[in-house]
Design a protein around this motif. Structure first.
Motif, PDB file in Angstrom:
ATOM      1  N   LEU A  72      48.961  69.087  57.437  1.00 24.54           N
ATOM      2  CA  LEU A  72      47.585  68.791  57.019  1.00 24.54           C
ATOM      3  C   LEU A  72      47.553  67.730  55.913  1.00 24.54           C
ATOM      4  O   LEU A  72      46.558  67.035  55.737  1.00 24.54           O
ATOM      5  N   THR A  73      48.649  67.622  55.168  1.00 26.35           N
ATOM      6  CA  THR A  73      48.663  66.802  53.955  1.00 26.35           C
ATOM      7  C   THR A  73      49.248  65.420  54.237  1.00 26.35           C
ATOM      8  O   THR A  73      50.431  65.303  54.603  1.00 26.35           O
ATOM      9  N   GLU A  74      48.421  64.383  54.052  1.00 30.55           N
ATOM     10  CA  GLU A  74      48.845  63.010  54.369  1.00 30.55           C
ATOM     11  C   GLU A  74      50.100  62.620  53.584  1.00 30.55           C
ATOM     12  O   GLU A  74      51.009  61.983  54.126  1.00 30.55           O
ATOM     13  N   THR A  75      50.148  62.990  52.286  1.00 39.55           N
ATOM     14  CA  THR A  75      51.288  62.571  51.453  1.00 39.55           C
ATOM     15  C   THR A  75      52.586  63.203  51.958  1.00 39.55           C
ATOM     16  O   THR A  75      53.646  62.582  51.905  1.00 39.55           O
ATOM     17  N   MET A  76      52.517  64.427  52.456  1.00 39.93           N
ATOM     18  CA  MET A  76      53.711  65.079  53.023  1.00 39.93           C
ATOM     19  C   MET A  76      54.162  64.300  54.268  1.00 39.93           C
ATOM     20  O   MET A  76      55.357  64.058  54.471  1.00 39.93           O
ATOM     21  N   ILE A  77      53.200  63.928  55.103  1.00 37.92           N
ATOM     22  CA  ILE A  77      53.549  63.211  56.339  1.00 37.92           C
ATOM     23  C   ILE A  77      54.153  61.843  56.022  1.00 37.92           C
ATOM     24  O   ILE A  77      55.089  61.404  56.700  1.00 37.92           O
ATOM     25  N   GLU A  78      53.666  61.192  54.970  1.00 40.47           N
ATOM     26  CA  GLU A  78      54.283  59.909  54.561  1.00 40.47           C
ATOM     27  C   GLU A  78      55.753  60.118  54.201  1.00 40.47           C
ATOM     28  O   GLU A  78      56.627  59.349  54.603  1.00 40.47           O
ATOM     29  N   GLU A  79      56.005  61.183  53.434  1.00 36.91           N
ATOM     30  CA  GLU A  79      57.390  61.474  53.026  1.00 36.91           C
ATOM     31  C   GLU A  79      58.256  61.801  54.254  1.00 36.91           C
ATOM     32  O   GLU A  79      59.385  61.337  54.358  1.00 36.91           O
ATOM     33  N   ALA A  80      57.706  62.604  55.151  1.00 39.89           N
ATOM     34  CA  ALA A  80      58.460  62.971  56.362  1.00 39.89           C
ATOM     35  C   ALA A  80      58.748  61.722  57.192  1.00 39.89           C
ATOM     36  O   ALA A  80      59.867  61.523  57.688  1.00 39.89           O
ATOM     37  N   SER A  81      57.758  60.851  57.311  1.00 35.53           N
ATOM     38  CA  SER A  81      57.902  59.640  58.107  1.00 35.53           C
ATOM     39  C   SER A  81      59.008  58.744  57.525  1.00 35.53           C
ATOM     40  O   SER A  81      59.832  58.197  58.273  1.00 35.53           O
ATOM     41  N   ASN A  82      59.036  58.620  56.198  1.00 38.81           N
ATOM     42  CA  ASN A  82      60.087  57.804  55.557  1.00 38.81           C
ATOM     43  C   ASN A  82      61.474  58.362  55.852  1.00 38.81           C
ATOM     44  O   ASN A  82      62.421  57.623  56.119  1.00 38.81           O
ATOM     45  N   LYS A  83      61.590  59.691  55.824  1.00 44.05           N
ATOM     46  CA  LYS A  83      62.919  60.290  56.048  1.00 44.05           C
ATOM     47  C   LYS A  83      63.347  60.129  57.514  1.00 44.05           C
ATOM     48  O   LYS A  83      64.520  59.890  57.806  1.00 44.05           O
ATOM     49  N   ILE A  84      62.373  60.256  58.408  1.00 43.42           N
ATOM     50  CA  ILE A  84      62.697  60.106  59.835  1.00 43.42           C
ATOM     51  C   ILE A  84      63.211  58.690  60.124  1.00 43.42           C
ATOM     52  O   ILE A  84      64.161  58.497  60.881  1.00 43.42           O
ATOM     53  N   LYS A  85      62.577  57.699  59.455  1.00 37.67           N
ATOM     54  CA  LYS A  85      63.039  56.307  59.628  1.00 37.67           C
ATOM     55  C   LYS A  85      64.414  56.136  58.987  1.00 37.67           C
ATOM     56  O   LYS A  85      65.323  55.562  59.579  1.00 37.67           O
ATOM     57  N   LYS A  86      64.552  56.673  57.780  1.00 34.93           N
ATOM     58  CA  LYS A  86      65.814  56.508  57.049  1.00 34.93           C
ATOM     59  C   LYS A  86      66.999  57.080  57.832  1.00 34.93           C
ATOM     60  O   LYS A  86      68.046  56.471  57.924  1.00 34.93           O
ATOM     61  N   TYR A  87      66.802  58.272  58.414  1.00 31.75           N
ATOM     62  CA  TYR A  87      67.920  58.922  59.094  1.00 31.75           C
ATOM     63  C   TYR A  87      67.888  58.699  60.616  1.00 31.75           C
ATOM     64  O   TYR A  87      68.713  59.259  61.336  1.00 31.75           O
ATOM     65  N   LYS A  88      66.925  57.882  61.084  1.00 30.07           N
ATOM     66  CA  LYS A  88      66.838  57.474  62.508  1.00 30.07           C
ATOM     67  C   LYS A  88      66.918  58.670  63.464  1.00 30.07           C
ATOM     68  O   LYS A  88      67.784  58.734  64.335  1.00 30.07           O
ATOM     69  N   VAL A  89      66.021  59.642  63.287  1.00 34.24           N
ATOM     70  CA  VAL A  89      66.048  60.808  64.172  1.00 34.24           C
ATOM     71  C   VAL A  89      64.934  60.731  65.225  1.00 34.24           C
ATOM     72  O   VAL A  89      63.945  60.026  65.051  1.00 34.24           O
ATOM     73  N   ASN A  90      65.128  61.466  66.310  1.00 31.11           N
ATOM     74  CA  ASN A  90      64.236  61.433  67.475  1.00 31.11           C
ATOM     75  C   ASN A  90      62.999  62.314  67.225  1.00 31.11           C
ATOM     76  O   ASN A  90      62.858  63.387  67.789  1.00 31.11           O
ATOM     77  N   SER A  91      62.122  61.813  66.332  1.00 29.28           N
ATOM     78  CA  SER A  91      60.963  62.620  65.896  1.00 29.28           C
ATOM     79  C   SER A  91      59.735  61.756  65.687  1.00 29.28           C
ATOM     80  O   SER A  91      59.844  60.553  65.468  1.00 29.28           O
ATOM     81  N   ASP A  92      58.603  62.420  65.711  1.00 30.88           N
ATOM     82  CA  ASP A  92      57.350  61.781  65.325  1.00 30.88           C
ATOM     83  C   ASP A  92      56.611  62.748  64.436  1.00 30.88           C
ATOM     84  O   ASP A  92      56.706  63.961  64.625  1.00 30.88           O
ATOM     85  N   VAL A  93      55.864  62.213  63.477  1.00 32.99           N
ATOM     86  CA  VAL A  93      55.081  63.109  62.614  1.00 32.99           C
ATOM     87  C   VAL A  93      53.629  62.659  62.568  1.00 32.99           C
ATOM     88  O   VAL A  93      53.328  61.471  62.638  1.00 32.99           O
ATOM     89  N   LEU A  94      52.744  63.626  62.471  1.00 34.30           N
ATOM     90  CA  LEU A  94      51.313  63.360  62.550  1.00 34.30           C
ATOM     91  C   LEU A  94      50.554  64.243  61.566  1.00 34.30           C
ATOM     92  O   LEU A  94      50.956  65.385  61.333  1.00 34.30           O
ATOM     93  N   VAL A  95      49.449  63.714  61.054  1.00 41.74           N
ATOM     94  CA  VAL A  95      48.566  64.537  60.227  1.00 41.74           C
ATOM     95  C   VAL A  95      47.694  65.372  61.168  1.00 41.74           C
ATOM     96  O   VAL A  95      46.997  64.829  62.023  1.00 41.74           O
ATOM     97  N   MET A  96      47.765  66.688  61.036  1.00 39.10           N
ATOM     98  CA  MET A  96      46.982  67.562  61.928  1.00 39.10           C
ATOM     99  C   MET A  96      46.898  68.962  61.334  1.00 39.10           C
ATOM    100  O   MET A  96      47.808  69.380  60.618  1.00 39.10           O
ATOM    101  N   ASP A  97      45.820  69.658  61.651  1.00 39.25           N
ATOM    102  CA  ASP A  97      45.633  71.027  61.148  1.00 39.25           C
ATOM    103  C   ASP A  97      46.313  72.029  62.094  1.00 39.25           C
ATOM    104  O   ASP A  97      46.057  72.002  63.311  1.00 39.25           O
TER     105      ASP A  97
END
Ligand code: SAM
Length: 252
Positions: A72-97
């Protein structure tokens, strides 16, 4: 208010996630979860609800396991997105309830969440929604804690105080969940949560059973299974930490 709490918590939370991902704990968590889902034939789609800074996408993704993390929290998703890019994992993250997603019916083989359900305003609504988006025979894995029950139940208060003494004797700093004096933010958050005074995991087991799930496993203290005995105590984790594995056996 609940959302503000998570926005304020983001920076520290993200640092801890990075630390946990780069520690031996990540391997213990991945081993535990992969063992619970080994019955499913890959490739699989996993949804991590309340992903925070992306711990589960980081440890669970592979070529044959695509993980979507929502929060739900945009700032959390930004952090998750940065880590997914940094570690190049097969994931997507989205803001959603968690309680009202935009996924189609029967989308996921697995839904997983850690330390999310306790903070939801309407967990029954969430469990209905998760039944809808999980495939038939898909697995729901819930890790959560009874963080506040000692404020509402005398027996739990006694257990809490006994554990507190033992931990303090070991020189461990104990996190006093919902303590008005030392944790005023957490105290205010506690008052807002629907599940603060519910007996868990019993509450979840009863409701999940009524909502089309078959309960396959319940652990009252998963940390003692995942790590060596007393690991939880040495970390100052005083609240009971439980695990529920449930299978969707019918749509609602
Ligand atoms: C304690 S953190 C857990 C994060 C992550 N699961 C972990 O264990 O590292 C709880 C997370 O739930 C998110 N959250 C709270 N309410 C939510 C909701 N209604 N829908 C989705 N996420 C929510 C918060 O933003 C926060 O990131």
């Amino acid at each position: 208010m609940i959302k503000d709490y998570w926005v304020n918590a983001t920076e520290n939370f993200s640092k801890n996630t990075e630390k946990q991902f780069n520690s031996h704990e990540a391997i213990k968590w991945a081993d535990f979860i992969l063992n619970e889902i080994k019955e499913l034939e890959e490739p699989i789609e996993i949804l991590d609800i309340g992903t925070g800074a992306g711990f589960f996408p980081l440890i669970l993704s592979s070529e044959t396991r695509h993980v979507i993390g929502i929060d739900l929290t945009e700032t959390m998703i930004e952090e998750a997105s940065n880590k997914i890019k940094k570690y190049k994992v097969n994931s997507d993250v989205l803001v959603m309830d968690a309680q009202d997603t935009s996924f189609k019916d029967n989308s996921f083989d697995i839904i997983i969440c850690r330390n999310l359900v306790w903070t939801l305003p309407d967990p029954i609504k969430a469990y209905k929604e998760w039944n809808r988006i999980l495939k038939k025979d898909g697995l729901l894995l819930i890790f959560d804690g009874s963080w506040y029950i000692h404020h509402y139940d005398e027996e739990h208060k006694k257990i809490f105080n006994k554990k507190r003494k033992e931990m303090e004797n070991l020189g461990v700093e104990v996190y006093l969940y919902g303590d008005k004096e030392t944790r005023p933010d957490d105290y205010n958050l506690m008052l807002e949560t629907y599940l603060k005074d519910k007996y868990r995991p019993e509450w979840d087991v009863k409701n999940l059973t009524e909502l089309g799930f078959d309960i396959e496993k319940v652990l009252e203290e998963y940390m003692d299974v995942m790590f060596e005995k007393d690991y939880r105590a040495k970390q100052g984790m005083i609240a009971p930490l439980f695990f529920i594995k449930a299978k969707k056996i019918k749509a609602l």
